[in-house]
Design an enzyme around this catalytic site. Structure first.
Site, PDB file in Angstrom:
ATOM      1  N   GLU A  96     -13.845   2.540  -8.743  1.00 38.31           N
ATOM      2  CA  GLU A  96     -14.663   1.519  -9.434  1.00 38.31           C
ATOM      3  C   GLU A  96     -16.089   1.966  -9.753  1.00 38.31           C
ATOM      4  OE1 GLU A  96     -14.281  -2.015  -7.016  1.00 38.31           O
ATOM      5  OE2 GLU A  96     -12.135  -2.152  -7.381  1.00 38.31           O
ATOM      6  N   GLU A 118      -2.605  -0.884  -7.791  1.00 39.82           N
ATOM      7  CA  GLU A 118      -2.824  -2.075  -6.952  1.00 39.82           C
ATOM      8  C   GLU A 118      -2.176  -3.293  -7.596  1.00 39.82           C
ATOM      9  OE1 GLU A 118      -6.967  -2.485  -5.865  1.00 39.82           O
ATOM     10  OE2 GLU A 118      -7.210  -0.328  -5.627  1.00 39.82           O
TER      11      GLU A 118
HETATM   12  C1  XIL Z   1      -9.256  -5.488  -1.050  1.00 47.43           C
HETATM   13  C2  XIL Z   1      -8.388  -5.735   0.166  1.00 47.43           C
HETATM   14  O1  XIL Z   1      -7.092  -6.037  -0.267  1.00 47.43           O
HETATM   15  C3  XIL Z   1      -8.970  -6.884   0.973  1.00 47.43           C
HETATM   16  O2  XIL Z   1      -8.251  -7.040   2.202  1.00 47.43           O
HETATM   17  C4  XIL Z   1     -10.437  -6.632   1.276  1.00 47.43           C
HETATM   18  O3  XIL Z   1     -10.984  -7.757   1.919  1.00 47.43           O
HETATM   19  C5  XIL Z   1     -11.204  -6.360  -0.003  1.00 47.43           C
HETATM   20  O4  XIL Z   1     -10.599  -5.261  -0.687  1.00 47.43           O
HETATM   21  N1  XIL Z   1      -9.865  -3.141  -5.518  1.00 47.43           N
HETATM   22  C6  XIL Z   1      -9.647  -2.171  -4.573  1.00 47.43           C
HETATM   23  C7  XIL Z   1      -9.115  -2.552  -3.255  1.00 47.43           C
HETATM   24  O5  XIL Z   1      -9.788  -0.986  -4.859  1.00 47.43           O
HETATM   25  O6  XIL Z   1      -9.557  -1.719  -2.221  1.00 47.43           O
HETATM   26  C8  XIL Z   1      -9.419  -3.995  -2.919  1.00 47.43           C
HETATM   27  O7  XIL Z   1      -8.773  -4.322  -1.706  1.00 47.43           O
HETATM   28  C9  XIL Z   1      -9.005  -4.900  -4.048  1.00 47.43           C
HETATM   29  C10 XIL Z   1      -9.732  -4.557  -5.316  1.00 47.43           C
END
Ligand code: XIL
Length: 347
Positions: free
Chosen positions: A154, A260
């Site tokens: 990101e 994701e």
């Molecule tokens: C999220 C997790 O799923 C949560 O448990 C945590 O509280 C916050 O992060 N983008 C990403 C992930 O790259 O690491 C994130 O994961 C969701 C958004």
């Protein structure tokens, strides 16, 4: 007579429906077995230990694993010089024992940073050391056991500029190049990814990220793939936008990780104590469309698709955005939803 016929028809329809749902029982199927590419999930070690339906689904349905939180800097490197390996060791051992491809997430990010990094005061050289030690200590520990890393997560904002993270503030745009080079030094065999969100719905951000990664690659920096997170919803982005995103990554000659994946039903945060059948069907159609289109891409670019969770109750979305939602393939009781059935039955 007609009534009897109708009853028979209704009965056989009922039997058919029953047949359909038992046809996609996860006990009899494996999602990952259906594809030539890896199908992964995130997992948390405490869930693998305490939650047997979760454990069973992880093992039976997936052949790749990403950590949801335990490899993020605040968890794995809570203080300067102090690494907490226990949870991530458990996960890596588990993945290796189960022959699942382990995907490391994430080395450098602006979120989930420990205070010591957020508040670190030092020269540029000292910041470079922080970056290097953080990356190389982790990658070296798992050399040969973690197949790939999200090296930078990101880094771009929605307007296509580099985010003003602590890394950018202290090292400028060079932190990305350095991060990939340090990771590669520590494990030359690991595949290295840039990972980001909104790359489908925002072409400005997508083009900026892909161009930046391509320039790094042209300059000889070891960067092998791009992760498109795909936290999407049943309403947006459009098929056209998602397709453009998948193709753009492959055309730029990067491995594509849908890294994701989850499909929200309630992006506008309405009250939704239960999901409607109609929304669940739309969700099933979209999961199906994403897997089908991914499978059509040139095989050499198909690194894999990773789901961001197992059951709806495990999903980060209701907690993070404080709303009702049901974004995953299994419900809160780990029963297969329409989306899982469609993937198993129709693909
Ligand atoms: C999220 C997790 O799923 C949560 O448990 C945590 O509280 C916050 O992060 N983008 C990403 C992930 O790259 O690491 C994130 O994961 C969701 C958004």
């Amino acid at each position: 007579m007609r009534r009897a016929l109708l009853l028979i028809m209704l009965f056989s329809l009922g039997a058919c429906q029953k047949q359909t749902s038992s046809n996609c029982s996860p006990q009899d199927h494996s999602l990952s077995a259906k594809f030539n590419f890896k199908v992964g999930t995130v997992a948390e070690p405490f869930q693998l230990q305490a939650n047997s339906p979760y454990l069973e689904l992880v093992i039976s349905q997936f052949n790749a694993l990403s950590p949801e939180n335990v490899m993020k800097a605040n968890a794995i490197h809570p203080q300067e010089g102090v690494f907490d390996w226990y949870p991530s060791d458990q996960l890596v051992d588990f993945a290796n024992d189960q022959n699942m491809r382990m995907h490391g997430h994430t080395l450098i990010w602006h979120q989930q940073l420990p205070e010591w990094i957020s508040n670190f005061e030092g020269t540029k050289e000292e910041w470079r050391q922080v970056l290097k030690i953080h990356i190389q200590t982790i990658v070296a520990r798992y050399k040969g056991r973690v197949a790939a890393w999200d090296v930078v997560n990101e880094a771009f904002t929605e307007d296509g500029n580099l985010r003003n993270s602590v890394w950018f503030q202290h090292l400028g745009a060079a932190y990305l190049r350095l991060a990939f080079e340090y990771a590669h030094e520590a494990d030359p065999d690991a595949l290295l990814f840039y990972n980001d969100y909104n790359l489908a719905q925002n072409p400005l951000k997508r083009n900026a990220a892909i161009r930046f990664c391509s320039d790094l690659k042209k300059a000889g920096v070891p960067i092998h793939g791009i992760g498109c997170q795909f936290h999407v919803s049943i309403d947006f982005p459009s098929h056209r936008e998602m397709d453009a995103c998948m193709r753009a990554v492959c055309e730029a000659d990067f491995l594509l990780h849908i890294s994701e994946l989850d499909i929200a039903l309630n992006p506008l945060s309405r009250s939704m104590p239960v999901p409607s059948e109609e929304d669940l069907q739309k969700q099933a159609n979209l999961y199906y469309w994403i897997f089908k289109n991914y499978r059509r891409l040139p095989e050499a670019y198909q690194y894999g698709i990773t789901l961001w969770g197992i059951g709806d109750a495990d999903s980060w979305i209701p907690y993070f955005f404080n709303r009702d939602d049901y974004p995953l393939l299994f419900d809160e009781n780990y029963q297969a939803k329409a989306a899982y059935c469609k993937l198993i039955e129709d693909l």
